[in-house]
Design a protein around this motif. Structure first.
Motif, short mmCIF file in Angstrom:
data_model
loop_
_atom_site.label_atom_id
_atom_site.label_comp_id
_atom_site.label_asym_id
_atom_site.label_seq_id
_atom_site.Cartn_x
_atom_site.Cartn_y
_atom_site.Cartn_z
N ARG A 10 75.62 5.13 28.25
CA ARG A 10 75.54 4.27 27.06
C ARG A 10 75.97 4.99 25.79
O ARG A 10 76.54 4.38 24.89
CB ARG A 10 74.12 3.73 26.91
N ASP A 14 80.49 4.59 26.49
CA ASP A 14 80.47 3.17 26.13
C ASP A 14 81.79 2.75 25.51
O ASP A 14 82.70 3.55 25.33
CB ASP A 14 79.30 2.87 25.18
N GLY A 18 84.03 5.67 24.83
CA GLY A 18 84.64 5.88 26.13
C GLY A 18 86.14 6.11 26.08
O GLY A 18 86.71 6.66 27.02
N GLU A 59 80.00 -2.23 33.62
CA GLU A 59 80.13 -2.97 32.36
C GLU A 59 78.76 -3.17 31.71
O GLU A 59 78.63 -3.11 30.49
CB GLU A 59 80.80 -4.32 32.59
N THR A 62 78.18 0.13 29.87
CA THR A 62 79.12 0.64 28.88
C THR A 62 79.88 -0.42 28.09
O THR A 62 80.56 -0.10 27.12
CB THR A 62 80.19 1.50 29.58
N ASP A 63 79.84 -1.68 28.53
CA ASP A 63 80.65 -2.77 27.95
C ASP A 63 82.14 -2.57 28.21
O ASP A 63 82.96 -3.18 27.53
CB ASP A 63 80.40 -2.94 26.45
#
Length: 96
Positions: A10, A14, A18, A59, A62-63
């Protein structure tokens, strides 16, 4: 999956961070305590061997979206190699 491992993803992998390619992720991780580094190492090994861990779970942490499980697992293996096996570059998620 333990809290340290979830938080590592996170915070450092993320959507916002990232895609940063500063070369600082490995030194940052290795600056933490041995027990924390072991927790991250063990967490990577766990999710790479977990048949149920896929793009949706990643996802959720981390989205960042991955198109399929194979692409995600290649990325995770490459990230593992970067963090723990001295691979020369930090891998980037899709869309970089």
């Amino acid at each position: 999956m333990d809290a340290d491992f979830r938080n590592f993803f996170r915070v450092y992998l993320d959507l916002e961070r990232g895609y940063e390619k500063t070369g600082e992720l490995r030194p940052t991780l290795l600056s933490f305590s041995d027990s924390y580094v072991k927790s991250i190492h063990d967490g990577f090994e766990q999710i790479m061997s977990d048949n149920y861990f896929g793009p949706e779970e990643y996802e959720g942490l981390t989205d960042i979206e991955f198109p399929d499980k194979e692409t995600l697992h290649i990325y995770l293996r490459n990230m593992y190699d970067y963090l723990f096996n001295d691979a020369p570059e930090q891998p980037m998620p899709p869309g970089y």
